[in-house]
Write a protein that holds these residues in place. Structure first.
Motif, PDB file in Angstrom:
ATOM      1  N   MET A 139     -61.168-113.217 -79.012  1.00  0.00           N
ATOM      2  CA  MET A 139     -61.521-112.056 -78.202  1.00  0.00           C
ATOM      3  C   MET A 139     -60.467-110.961 -78.310  1.00  0.00           C
ATOM      4  SD  MET A 139     -62.922-114.194 -74.918  1.00  0.00           S
ATOM      5  CE  MET A 139     -62.853-112.822 -73.795  1.00  0.00           C
ATOM      6  N   ALA A 140     -59.193-111.368 -78.294  1.00  0.00           N
ATOM      7  CA  ALA A 140     -58.111-110.392 -78.372  1.00  0.00           C
ATOM      8  C   ALA A 140     -58.107-109.681 -79.729  1.00  0.00           C
ATOM      9  CB  ALA A 140     -56.769-111.076 -78.134  1.00  0.00           C
ATOM     10  N   LEU A 141     -58.246-110.442 -80.809  1.00  0.00           N
ATOM     11  CA  LEU A 141     -58.260-109.839 -82.138  1.00  0.00           C
ATOM     12  C   LEU A 141     -59.469-108.936 -82.326  1.00  0.00           C
ATOM     13  CD1 LEU A 141     -57.084-112.910 -84.245  1.00  0.00           C
ATOM     14  CD2 LEU A 141     -55.816-110.803 -83.856  1.00  0.00           C
ATOM     15  N   GLU A 142     -60.595-109.339 -81.786  1.00  0.00           N
ATOM     16  CA  GLU A 142     -61.795-108.497 -81.868  1.00  0.00           C
ATOM     17  C   GLU A 142     -61.586-107.206 -81.092  1.00  0.00           C
ATOM     18  OE1 GLU A 142     -65.359-107.207 -83.127  1.00  0.00           O
ATOM     19  OE2 GLU A 142     -64.397-109.086 -83.750  1.00  0.00           O
ATOM     20  N   GLY A 143     -60.885-107.302 -79.949  1.00  0.00           N
ATOM     21  CA  GLY A 143     -60.600-106.107 -79.161  1.00  0.00           C
ATOM     22  C   GLY A 143     -59.734-105.114 -79.926  1.00  0.00           C
ATOM     23  N   VAL A 144     -58.712-105.631 -80.620  1.00  0.00           N
ATOM     24  CA  VAL A 144     -57.858-104.749 -81.414  1.00  0.00           C
ATOM     25  C   VAL A 144     -58.655-104.137 -82.565  1.00  0.00           C
ATOM     26  CG1 VAL A 144     -55.783-104.607 -82.841  1.00  0.00           C
ATOM     27  CG2 VAL A 144     -55.790-106.036 -80.797  1.00  0.00           C
ATOM     28  N   ALA A 145     -59.518-104.941 -83.179  1.00  0.00           N
ATOM     29  CA  ALA A 145     -60.350-104.421 -84.272  1.00  0.00           C
ATOM     30  C   ALA A 145     -61.251-103.295 -83.776  1.00  0.00           C
ATOM     31  CB  ALA A 145     -61.184-105.547 -84.877  1.00  0.00           C
ATOM     32  N   GLN A 146     -61.823-103.445 -82.589  1.00  0.00           N
ATOM     33  CA  GLN A 146     -62.667-102.394 -82.024  1.00  0.00           C
ATOM     34  C   GLN A 146     -61.869-101.112 -81.789  1.00  0.00           C
ATOM     35  OE1 GLN A 146     -64.597-103.815 -78.504  1.00  0.00           O
ATOM     36  NE2 GLN A 146     -65.929-105.226 -79.597  1.00  0.00           N
ATOM     37  N   LEU A 147     -60.624-101.275 -81.344  1.00  0.00           N
ATOM     38  CA  LEU A 147     -59.779-100.102 -81.123  1.00  0.00           C
ATOM     39  C   LEU A 147     -59.556 -99.347 -82.433  1.00  0.00           C
ATOM     40  CD1 LEU A 147     -57.807 -98.345 -79.455  1.00  0.00           C
ATOM     41  CD2 LEU A 147     -56.024 -99.976 -80.098  1.00  0.00           C
ATOM     42  N   PHE A 148     -59.215-100.075 -83.498  1.00  0.00           N
ATOM     43  CA  PHE A 148     -58.972 -99.414 -84.778  1.00  0.00           C
ATOM     44  C   PHE A 148     -60.260 -98.811 -85.350  1.00  0.00           C
ATOM     45  CE2 PHE A 148     -55.196-102.460 -85.222  1.00  0.00           C
ATOM     46  CZ  PHE A 148     -54.313-101.495 -84.745  1.00  0.00           C
ATOM     47  N   ARG A 149     -61.386 -99.436 -85.057  1.00  0.00           N
ATOM     48  CA  ARG A 149     -62.660 -98.841 -85.500  1.00  0.00           C
ATOM     49  C   ARG A 149     -62.889 -97.514 -84.778  1.00  0.00           C
ATOM     50  NH1 ARG A 149     -65.679-103.004 -85.469  1.00  0.00           N
ATOM     51  NH2 ARG A 149     -65.994-103.206 -87.729  1.00  0.00           N
ATOM     52  N   ARG A 150     -62.589 -97.482 -83.500  1.00  0.00           N
ATOM     53  CA  ARG A 150     -62.716 -96.227 -82.744  1.00  0.00           C
ATOM     54  C   ARG A 150     -61.823 -95.154 -83.345  1.00  0.00           C
ATOM     55  NH1 ARG A 150     -61.464 -96.317 -76.379  1.00  0.00           N
ATOM     56  NH2 ARG A 150     -63.637 -97.023 -76.212  1.00  0.00           N
ATOM     57  N   GLN A 151     -60.646 -95.548 -83.847  1.00  0.00           N
ATOM     58  CA  GLN A 151     -59.704 -94.606 -84.443  1.00  0.00           C
ATOM     59  C   GLN A 151     -60.006 -94.327 -85.914  1.00  0.00           C
ATOM     60  OE1 GLN A 151     -55.987 -96.654 -83.594  1.00  0.00           O
ATOM     61  NE2 GLN A 151     -55.738 -95.553 -81.667  1.00  0.00           N
ATOM     62  N   LYS A 152     -61.076 -94.966 -86.425  1.00  0.00           N
ATOM     63  CA  LYS A 152     -61.479 -94.812 -87.829  1.00  0.00           C
ATOM     64  C   LYS A 152     -60.390 -95.288 -88.800  1.00  0.00           C
ATOM     65  CE  LYS A 152     -64.817 -91.036 -87.134  1.00  0.00           C
ATOM     66  NZ  LYS A 152     -65.263 -91.655 -85.910  1.00  0.00           N
ATOM     67  N   ASP A 153     -59.598 -96.253 -88.358  1.00  0.00           N
ATOM     68  CA  ASP A 153     -58.584 -96.868 -89.214  1.00  0.00           C
ATOM     69  C   ASP A 153     -59.177 -98.169 -89.751  1.00  0.00           C
ATOM     70  OD1 ASP A 153     -56.384 -97.954 -90.445  1.00  0.00           O
ATOM     71  OD2 ASP A 153     -54.992 -97.514 -88.816  1.00  0.00           O
ATOM     72  N   TYR A 154     -60.033 -98.035 -90.761  1.00  0.00           N
ATOM     73  CA  TYR A 154     -60.842 -99.163 -91.206  1.00  0.00           C
ATOM     74  C   TYR A 154     -60.032-100.236 -91.923  1.00  0.00           C
ATOM     75  CZ  TYR A 154     -64.477 -95.899 -89.929  1.00  0.00           C
ATOM     76  OH  TYR A 154     -65.256 -95.016 -89.230  1.00  0.00           O
ATOM     77  N   ALA A 155     -58.942 -99.856 -92.563  1.00  0.00           N
ATOM     78  CA  ALA A 155     -58.089-100.862 -93.198  1.00  0.00           C
ATOM     79  C   ALA A 155     -57.527-101.827 -92.153  1.00  0.00           C
ATOM     80  CB  ALA A 155     -56.957-100.184 -93.969  1.00  0.00           C
ATOM     81  N   ARG A 156     -57.138-101.280 -91.007  1.00  0.00           N
ATOM     82  CA  ARG A 156     -56.591-102.138 -89.950  1.00  0.00           C
ATOM     83  C   ARG A 156     -57.692-102.934 -89.256  1.00  0.00           C
ATOM     84  NH1 ARG A 156     -51.995 -98.910 -86.645  1.00  0.00           N
ATOM     85  NH2 ARG A 156     -51.415-101.045 -86.078  1.00  0.00           N
ATOM     86  N   VAL A 157     -58.888-102.382 -89.212  1.00  0.00           N
ATOM     87  CA  VAL A 157     -60.027-103.159 -88.710  1.00  0.00           C
ATOM     88  C   VAL A 157     -60.187-104.416 -89.557  1.00  0.00           C
ATOM     89  CG1 VAL A 157     -62.525-103.227 -88.360  1.00  0.00           C
ATOM     90  CG2 VAL A 157     -61.249-101.145 -87.807  1.00  0.00           C
ATOM     91  N   CYS A 158     -60.180-104.220 -90.871  1.00  0.00           N
ATOM     92  CA  CYS A 158     -60.315-105.358 -91.786  1.00  0.00           C
ATOM     93  C   CYS A 158     -59.181-106.359 -91.595  1.00  0.00           C
ATOM     94  CB  CYS A 158     -60.337-104.868 -93.231  1.00  0.00           C
ATOM     95  SG  CYS A 158     -61.790-103.885 -93.663  1.00  0.00           S
ATOM     96  N   ALA A 159     -57.977-105.849 -91.409  1.00  0.00           N
ATOM     97  CA  ALA A 159     -56.821-106.732 -91.253  1.00  0.00           C
ATOM     98  C   ALA A 159     -56.955-107.614 -90.019  1.00  0.00           C
ATOM     99  CB  ALA A 159     -55.539-105.899 -91.176  1.00  0.00           C
ATOM    100  N   GLU A 160     -57.426-107.047 -88.912  1.00  0.00           N
ATOM    101  CA  GLU A 160     -57.582-107.838 -87.684  1.00  0.00           C
ATOM    102  C   GLU A 160     -58.674-108.881 -87.829  1.00  0.00           C
ATOM    103  OE1 GLU A 160     -55.537-107.723 -85.065  1.00  0.00           O
ATOM    104  OE2 GLU A 160     -54.392-106.235 -86.196  1.00  0.00           O
ATOM    105  N   ILE A 161     -59.779-108.513 -88.488  1.00  0.00           N
ATOM    106  CA  ILE A 161     -60.860-109.484 -88.675  1.00  0.00           C
ATOM    107  C   ILE A 161     -60.417-110.594 -89.624  1.00  0.00           C
ATOM    108  CG2 ILE A 161     -63.241-109.810 -89.447  1.00  0.00           C
ATOM    109  CD1 ILE A 161     -63.797-106.930 -88.620  1.00  0.00           C
ATOM    110  N   ARG A 162     -59.621-110.240 -90.625  1.00  0.00           N
ATOM    111  CA  ARG A 162     -59.084-111.279 -91.524  1.00  0.00           C
ATOM    112  C   ARG A 162     -58.211-112.271 -90.749  1.00  0.00           C
ATOM    113  NH1 ARG A 162     -59.991-109.869 -96.881  1.00  0.00           N
ATOM    114  NH2 ARG A 162     -60.188-107.622 -97.279  1.00  0.00           N
ATOM    115  N   LYS A 163     -57.394-111.754 -89.833  1.00  0.00           N
ATOM    116  CA  LYS A 163     -56.577-112.647 -89.001  1.00  0.00           C
ATOM    117  C   LYS A 163     -57.465-113.611 -88.222  1.00  0.00           C
ATOM    118  CE  LYS A 163     -52.809-109.391 -87.971  1.00  0.00           C
ATOM    119  NZ  LYS A 163     -52.187-108.637 -86.843  1.00  0.00           N
ATOM    120  N   LYS A 164     -58.552-113.075 -87.679  1.00  0.00           N
ATOM    121  CA  LYS A 164     -59.450-113.913 -86.883  1.00  0.00           C
ATOM    122  C   LYS A 164     -60.069-115.000 -87.752  1.00  0.00           C
ATOM    123  CE  LYS A 164     -63.278-112.132 -85.242  1.00  0.00           C
ATOM    124  NZ  LYS A 164     -64.328-111.512 -84.411  1.00  0.00           N
TER     125      LYS A 164
END
Length: 255
Positions: A139-164
């Motif tokens: 849940m925490a990693l998904e929350g961070v991924a959602q934040l980066f998606r809101r910021q349009k930082d898609y590389a970091r979105v991918c990084a958080e989902i990879r961690k999950k």
């Protein structure tokens, strides 16, 4: 309020939040009186991004009337935050309780306050407190991924989902297939914003293509009929991704 004309029919109210990954329910006791208006009430804690559903239920033979149904906030946002912050900093609370407080604070920071720094701070506390709690860490990693998606930082979105996926996803499960599909989708979003670097965009899309295929395979191994809807969506995304690869290769050639 509820009114029953006979005791051969029962009446109650229950409420729930429909915001995954966890659902909360609260129920009233069955009514005891007949021939008078009786007050029934219950309380529930909803997520900041959630909805509350109120159900009025009757069962048996007879007639039931409901009136003056209302939903009232018992605490302000600041009161709720203060309560959670006290738990998160408590010297006696368990790590699990503190982690849940940070999850709730992260949701408030993300959905209500729209405060990126606080959002990341609270969500990052969760794996630090309960590294073995798979559900909360996801849940925490998904929350961070959602934040980066809101910021349009898609590389970091991918990084958080990879961690999950690497740390908390179970292979050959519905949950695992969903994570593969989420990463593929995020890679596609990243690819959309990479041109004129078409070569890198194609690499992202090719990885997304493989992940969509893996997710489909998992769903089919579990139950093709049950997961037909998900499979159909992913197969459509496969087609779209293939066309995106062709288009990016064309653009790369023209360049």
């Amino acid at each position: 309020y509820v009114y029953r004309d006979t005791d051969t029919i029962s009446a109650r109210m229950f409420v729930h939040t429909n915001s995954s990954p966890y659902y909360r329910n609260a129920d009233t006791k069955k009514t005891k009186k007949t021939g008078v208006w009786e007050l029934i009430a219950t309380e529930i804690t909803a997520r900041p991004n959630g909805e509350i559903w109120v159900h009025l239920h009757a069962e048996g033979k007879g007639n039931v009337w409901f009136d003056d149904v209302s939903v009232t906030a018992l605490k302000t946002k600041n009161q709720r935050k203060a309560e959670l912050e006290a738990v998160a900093s408590s010297a006696t609370a368990t790590d699990g309780v503190k982690a849940q407080a940070h999850l709730d604070l992260g949701e408030i920071a993300f959905w209500v306050d729209k405060d990126p720094k606080s959002t990341v701070t609270h969500y990052n506390k969760v794996p630090a407190l309960v590294p073995d709690d798979k559900t909360r860490c996801r849940m925490a990693l998904e929350g961070v991924a959602q934040l980066f998606r809101r910021q349009k930082d898609y590389a970091r979105v991918c990084a958080e989902i990879r961690k999950k996926i690497d740390k908390y996803s179970s292979a050959n499960t519905v949950e695992g297939a969903q994570d593969l599909a989420r990463l593929a989708e995020a890679l596609g979003e990243e690819a959309d914003h990479l041109p004129p670097d078409y070569s890198t965009a194609v690499n992202r899309l090719q990885e997304a293509l493989e992940l969509y295929s893996q997710a489909i395979t998992v769903y089919k191994k579990i139950d093709t009929k049950v997961h037909k809807g998900a499979i159909d969506i992913l197969e459509d995304r496969l087609v779209v991704t293939k066309y995106d690869i062709i288009d990016n290769n064309r653009q790369r050639g023209e360049k």
